[in-house]
Design a protein around this motif. Structure first.
Motif, PDB file in Angstrom:
ATOM      1  N   VAL A   1       0.852  -1.195   0.000  1.00 63.08           N
ATOM      2  CA  VAL A   1       0.000   0.000   0.000  1.00 63.08           C
ATOM      3  C   VAL A   1       0.884   1.240   0.000  1.00 63.08           C
ATOM      4  O   VAL A   1       1.848   1.334   0.764  1.00 63.08           O
ATOM      5  N   GLY A   2       0.540   2.208  -0.837  1.00 59.76           N
ATOM      6  CA  GLY A   2       1.315   3.432  -0.937  1.00 59.76           C
ATOM      7  C   GLY A   2       1.002   4.435   0.160  1.00 59.76           C
ATOM      8  O   GLY A   2       0.011   4.319   0.894  1.00 59.76           O
ATOM      9  N   ASP A   3       1.833   5.453   0.242  1.00 63.39           N
ATOM     10  CA  ASP A   3       1.692   6.493   1.257  1.00 63.39           C
ATOM     11  C   ASP A   3       0.366   7.234   1.126  1.00 63.39           C
ATOM     12  O   ASP A   3      -0.125   7.494   0.020  1.00 63.39           O
ATOM     13  N   TYR A   4      -0.203   7.572   2.270  1.00 66.06           N
ATOM     14  CA  TYR A   4      -1.388   8.413   2.422  1.00 66.06           C
ATOM     15  C   TYR A   4      -2.692   7.774   1.928  1.00 66.06           C
ATOM     16  O   TYR A   4      -3.741   8.424   1.936  1.00 66.06           O
ATOM     17  N   THR A   5      -2.660   6.536   1.508  1.00 69.55           N
ATOM     18  CA  THR A   5      -3.912   5.852   1.160  1.00 69.55           C
ATOM     19  C   THR A   5      -4.706   5.593   2.430  1.00 69.55           C
ATOM     20  O   THR A   5      -4.169   5.088   3.420  1.00 69.55           O
TER      21      THR A   5
ATOM     22  N   GLY B   1      -1.872   1.904  -4.775  1.00 67.06           N
ATOM     23  CA  GLY B   1      -0.993   3.052  -4.902  1.00 67.06           C
ATOM     24  C   GLY B   1      -1.152   4.081  -3.799  1.00 67.06           C
ATOM     25  O   GLY B   1      -1.769   3.836  -2.757  1.00 67.06           O
ATOM     26  N   LYS B   2      -0.615   5.264  -4.058  1.00 69.07           N
ATOM     27  CA  LYS B   2      -0.626   6.363  -3.099  1.00 69.07           C
ATOM     28  C   LYS B   2      -1.916   7.181  -3.198  1.00 69.07           C
ATOM     29  O   LYS B   2      -2.555   7.224  -4.250  1.00 69.07           O
TER      30      LYS B   2
ATOM     31  N   ASN C   1      -2.819   5.012  -8.377  1.00 70.00           N
ATOM     32  CA  ASN C   1      -2.743   6.105  -7.420  1.00 70.00           C
ATOM     33  C   ASN C   1      -3.977   6.999  -7.516  1.00 70.00           C
ATOM     34  O   ASN C   1      -4.595   7.097  -8.576  1.00 70.00           O
ATOM     35  N   ASP C   2      -4.335   7.623  -6.393  1.00 62.72           N
ATOM     36  CA  ASP C   2      -5.450   8.579  -6.367  1.00 62.72           C
ATOM     37  C   ASP C   2      -6.752   7.952  -6.857  1.00 62.72           C
ATOM     38  O   ASP C   2      -7.554   8.588  -7.533  1.00 62.72           O
ATOM     39  N   VAL C   3      -6.957   6.695  -6.510  1.00 69.79           N
ATOM     40  CA  VAL C   3      -8.181   5.975  -6.876  1.00 69.79           C
ATOM     41  C   VAL C   3      -9.174   6.054  -5.711  1.00 69.79           C
ATOM     42  O   VAL C   3      -8.787   5.915  -4.552  1.00 69.79           O
ATOM     43  N   TRP C   4     -10.440   6.271  -6.017  1.00 75.02           N
ATOM     44  CA  TRP C   4     -11.502   6.312  -5.013  1.00 75.02           C
ATOM     45  C   TRP C   4     -12.382   5.077  -5.232  1.00 75.02           C
ATOM     46  O   TRP C   4     -12.984   4.920  -6.290  1.00 75.02           O
ATOM     47  N   ILE C   5     -12.434   4.221  -4.226  1.00 78.99           N
ATOM     48  CA  ILE C   5     -13.251   3.008  -4.284  1.00 78.99           C
ATOM     49  C   ILE C   5     -14.429   3.189  -3.340  1.00 78.99           C
ATOM     50  O   ILE C   5     -14.262   3.355  -2.132  1.00 78.99           O
ATOM     51  N   GLY C   6     -15.634   3.157  -3.888  1.00 77.16           N
ATOM     52  CA  GLY C   6     -16.833   3.485  -3.134  1.00 77.16           C
ATOM     53  C   GLY C   6     -17.318   2.388  -2.196  1.00 77.16           C
ATOM     54  O   GLY C   6     -16.827   1.253  -2.203  1.00 77.16           O
ATOM     55  N   TYR C   7     -18.320   2.743  -1.416  1.00 74.66           N
ATOM     56  CA  TYR C   7     -18.899   1.883  -0.386  1.00 74.66           C
ATOM     57  C   TYR C   7     -19.327   0.529  -0.950  1.00 74.66           C
ATOM     58  O   TYR C   7     -20.031   0.445  -1.957  1.00 74.66           O
ATOM     59  N   ASP C   8     -18.865  -0.536  -0.299  1.00 72.91           N
ATOM     60  CA  ASP C   8     -19.282  -1.906  -0.630  1.00 72.91           C
ATOM     61  C   ASP C   8     -18.905  -2.357  -2.042  1.00 72.91           C
ATOM     62  O   ASP C   8     -19.459  -3.346  -2.533  1.00 72.91           O
TER      63      ASP C   8
END
Length: 210
Positions: free
Chosen positions: A29-33, A64-65, A120-127
């Protein structure tokens, strides 16, 4: 700024820096995730969210980060699969003792589709559910309760079951500029200096940051 601590926000024990709570050598896992969980302890991410990830298969979860992972997101690995090469979907090789089979052939019980790789900078939503072998590009957004069975291109928004592209986040030329800049790999001081441009979506100002 300290990406090695567990809790990034004072008094918030539902949100963690994920790299500080994972222990398996097959998870990177990258930094700040961040991972947020309001239903369970986010410290139990490996147990509750990384499923069928058995050492025998040597598959990896790479994240990623600066990713944001919402409560209940799941990563379902190859050992959850039943092979489609057989005439039966029953996992005979797993029960080698019962059927007098070779223990060394256990992995033939499933089809191996490879690692799960999140950019990097990926947003994975609820469920949301990410299936084995999927690669998600930088800047992508995975919608709530989407089931991702195929690769997702950078800066795409996907949703549904199975997940399909809804639209791109930005114009193609902007996407190419962000991919070229890779701001997430900049030193922390440079990112701090660039936050106004990043948050306002000012790609031209971001390009001028030195």
């Amino acid at each position: 700024m300290d990406c090695n601590k567990i809790y990034p926000r004072t008094g918030d024990t539902q949100t963690v820096y994920l790299k500080s709570v994972v222990n398996r050598p097959t998870i990177e896992v990258g930094d700040y995730t961040i991972y947020n969980d309001f239903a369970n302890d986010p410290l139990d991410f490996e147990k509750n969210n990384v499923l069928y990830h058995y050492p025998i298969n040597h598959d990896r979860l790479i994240i990623g980060k600066f990713c944001s992972i919402a409560c209940g997101a799941k990563f379902v690995f190859n050992c959850a699969n039943h092979t489609l090469k057989s005439l039966s979907t029953y996992t005979f090789p797993l029960f080698f003792e019962e059927w007098d089979l070779q223990k060394s052939d256990v992995a033939t019980a499933w089809d191996n589709k490879g690692d799960i790789i999140i950019g990097n900078d990926v947003w994975i939503g609820y469920d949301a559910i990410i299936m084995a072998g999927v690669k998600i590009g930088d800047g992508a957004i995975i919608g709530t309760r989407a089931v991702v069975t195929k690769d997702v291109e950078p800066y795409s928004i996907v949703g549904g079951v199975p997940a399909k592209e809804i639209r791109k986040r930005f114009a193609p030329e902007v996407i190419e500029k962000i991919k070229s800049l890779q701001w997430w790999n900049w030193p922390e001081e440079k990112i701090q200096k660039s936050l106004t441009a990043i948050q306002s979506g000012d790609i031209d100002s971001l390009e001028r940051v030195v």
